[in-house]
Design a protein around this motif. Structure first.
Motif, PDB file in Angstrom:
ATOM      1  N   ALA A 222      58.041  79.066  35.963  1.00 36.13           N
ATOM      2  CA  ALA A 222      58.277  79.317  34.536  1.00 36.13           C
ATOM      3  C   ALA A 222      59.250  78.288  33.969  1.00 36.13           C
ATOM      4  CB  ALA A 222      58.810  80.731  34.338  1.00 36.13           C
ATOM      5  N   THR A 223      58.715  77.196  33.477  1.00 39.40           N
ATOM      6  CA  THR A 223      59.532  76.100  32.963  1.00 39.40           C
ATOM      7  C   THR A 223      59.084  75.717  31.554  1.00 39.40           C
ATOM      8  OG1 THR A 223      58.049  74.378  33.801  1.00 39.40           O
ATOM      9  CG2 THR A 223      59.764  75.200  35.313  1.00 39.40           C
ATOM     10  N   PRO A 224      59.955  75.063  30.793  1.00 44.02           N
ATOM     11  CA  PRO A 224      59.549  74.559  29.474  1.00 44.02           C
ATOM     12  C   PRO A 224      58.362  73.611  29.557  1.00 44.02           C
ATOM     13  CG  PRO A 224      61.936  74.526  29.681  1.00 44.02           C
ATOM     14  CD  PRO A 224      61.400  74.862  31.042  1.00 44.02           C
ATOM     15  N   PRO A 266      60.016  88.631  36.325  1.00 40.60           N
ATOM     16  CA  PRO A 266      61.124  87.661  36.377  1.00 40.60           C
ATOM     17  C   PRO A 266      60.780  86.344  35.685  1.00 40.60           C
ATOM     18  CG  PRO A 266      60.861  88.728  38.507  1.00 40.60           C
ATOM     19  CD  PRO A 266      59.675  89.128  37.681  1.00 40.60           C
ATOM     20  N   ALA A 267      59.534  85.895  35.818  1.00 42.07           N
ATOM     21  CA  ALA A 267      59.132  84.642  35.171  1.00 42.07           C
ATOM     22  C   ALA A 267      59.176  84.779  33.654  1.00 42.07           C
ATOM     23  CB  ALA A 267      57.736  84.247  35.625  1.00 42.07           C
ATOM     24  N   SER A 275      64.555  80.358  25.878  1.00 39.64           N
ATOM     25  CA  SER A 275      64.219  80.227  24.448  1.00 39.64           C
ATOM     26  C   SER A 275      63.111  79.211  24.205  1.00 39.64           C
ATOM     27  CB  SER A 275      65.470  79.830  23.640  1.00 39.64           C
ATOM     28  OG  SER A 275      66.478  80.803  23.775  1.00 39.64           O
ATOM     29  N   VAL A 276      62.100  79.209  25.079  1.00 38.78           N
ATOM     30  CA  VAL A 276      60.989  78.266  24.903  1.00 38.78           C
ATOM     31  C   VAL A 276      59.768  78.933  24.285  1.00 38.78           C
ATOM     32  CG1 VAL A 276      61.728  76.802  26.799  1.00 38.78           C
ATOM     33  CG2 VAL A 276      60.123  78.668  27.246  1.00 38.78           C
ATOM     34  N   LEU A 277      59.844  80.248  24.049  1.00 38.55           N
ATOM     35  CA  LEU A 277      58.739  80.961  23.422  1.00 38.55           C
ATOM     36  C   LEU A 277      59.074  81.146  21.953  1.00 38.55           C
ATOM     37  CD1 LEU A 277      58.218  83.739  26.126  1.00 38.55           C
ATOM     38  CD2 LEU A 277      57.158  81.477  26.000  1.00 38.55           C
TER      39      LEU A 277
END
Length: 287
Positions: A222-224, A266-267, A275-277
């Protein structure tokens, strides 16, 4: 007031608990039913959800998501995207693989109308009513659309002597698509899903990530960069129809997907903390 209803469900020990929005873990319980993956009970569950949601006359759009879905934009952008068109969003394409269509469905369902796609659809009120009121296509799926026997499900029914001769029909990958084609409504749908799933797992060395289900993104995934790569997708290629679907909203080029799956809890929480969503780049942020 025009609203859309998010319909979601989670599978736990083969029992699905169905809830109306908000989801995944709040809201009113509307029904409890036994559901097996790859069986017609999956589409019966969808019909139950729609039947209850249609009782609210203000509901104009019906969005199916799973408990492993995440929204990748804020509510305002998602709402405007969905409500800007009068069509449903239904991933639908001609299924040319042998073994999915069962000739016993003919003549009620002709092979000409046989379609495949994702179960994560967005339906208009009209098309939701078509699904709920269907008394022709659904019985055919109950009788003749069944998944291939798998060793892990050997308790469900006797394992066949020659599994290679079985039809491998996954009902929720065909039902809505085939029903709308059968009823002549394909001209009223945008033939793509708004939910992203990663299916190309051939390069994965992780055995758990290969199979009939899409990849599950874990905390480390789960990354930007991942979210940006999903947001940057602006077209979808359908090889069986030699068709490339360029995505648009309000007549202008737009990202293809508003939701993505499958993410562990968790992801998903990790992405929220990063704060990427949120809103599309260049769009006004939701306040």
């Amino acid at each position: 007031m025009i609203v859309f209803r998010v319909l979601c469900f989670g599978v736990h020990f083969r029992i699905n608990v169905f809830m109306l929005s908000p989801c995944p873990h709040w809201g009113a319980y509307v029904d409890i039913t036994m559901v097996d993956w790859g069986e017609a009970t999956m589409i019966e569950a969808e019909r139950i959800l729609l039947r209850h949601a249609l009782t609210d006359p203000y509901n104009e759009r019906f969005v199916f998501v799973s408990d492993s879905c995440i929204p990748i934009y804020n509510f305002s952008y998602t709402y405007d995207y969905i409500m800007s068109t009068s069509t449903s969003f239904v991933d639908s394409f001609a299924d040319t693989k042998e073994g999915r269509y069962n000739p016993k469905m003919d003549p009620v369902i002709s092979v000409y109308n046989w379609r495949k796609g994702s179960q994560w659809v967005v339906l208009t009120r009209k098309h939701a009513g078509v699904v709920v009121n269907d008394t022709t296509v659904f019985p055919m799926f109950q009788q003749h659309c069944k998944r291939k026997s798998l060793l892990e499900f050997w308790r469900d029914r006797p394992f066949p002597a020659d599994p290679a001769k079985e039809h491998n029909c996954i009902p929720d990958e065909h039902y809505v698509q085939t029903l709308l084609a059968q009823e002549g409504f394909e001209g009223e749908i945008t033939r793509r899903s708004l939910t992203y799933s990663a299916w190309d797992l051939s390069a994965s060395k992780d055995r758990e990530r290969r199979g009939w289900h899409p990849v599950t993104y874990k905390f480390s995934d789960a990354t930007p960069v991942l979210i940006k790569s999903i947001k940057d997708i602006d077209n979808i290629n359908y090889e069986t129809e030699n068709r490339r679907e360029w995505c648009s909203s309000k007549g202008k080029p737009a990202p293809c997907f508003l939701f993505a799956r499958k993410f562990t809890r968790p992801a998903a929480l990790h992405l929220l903390n990063l704060s990427v969503l949120g809103a599309r780049r260049g769009a006004k942020s939701e306040t």
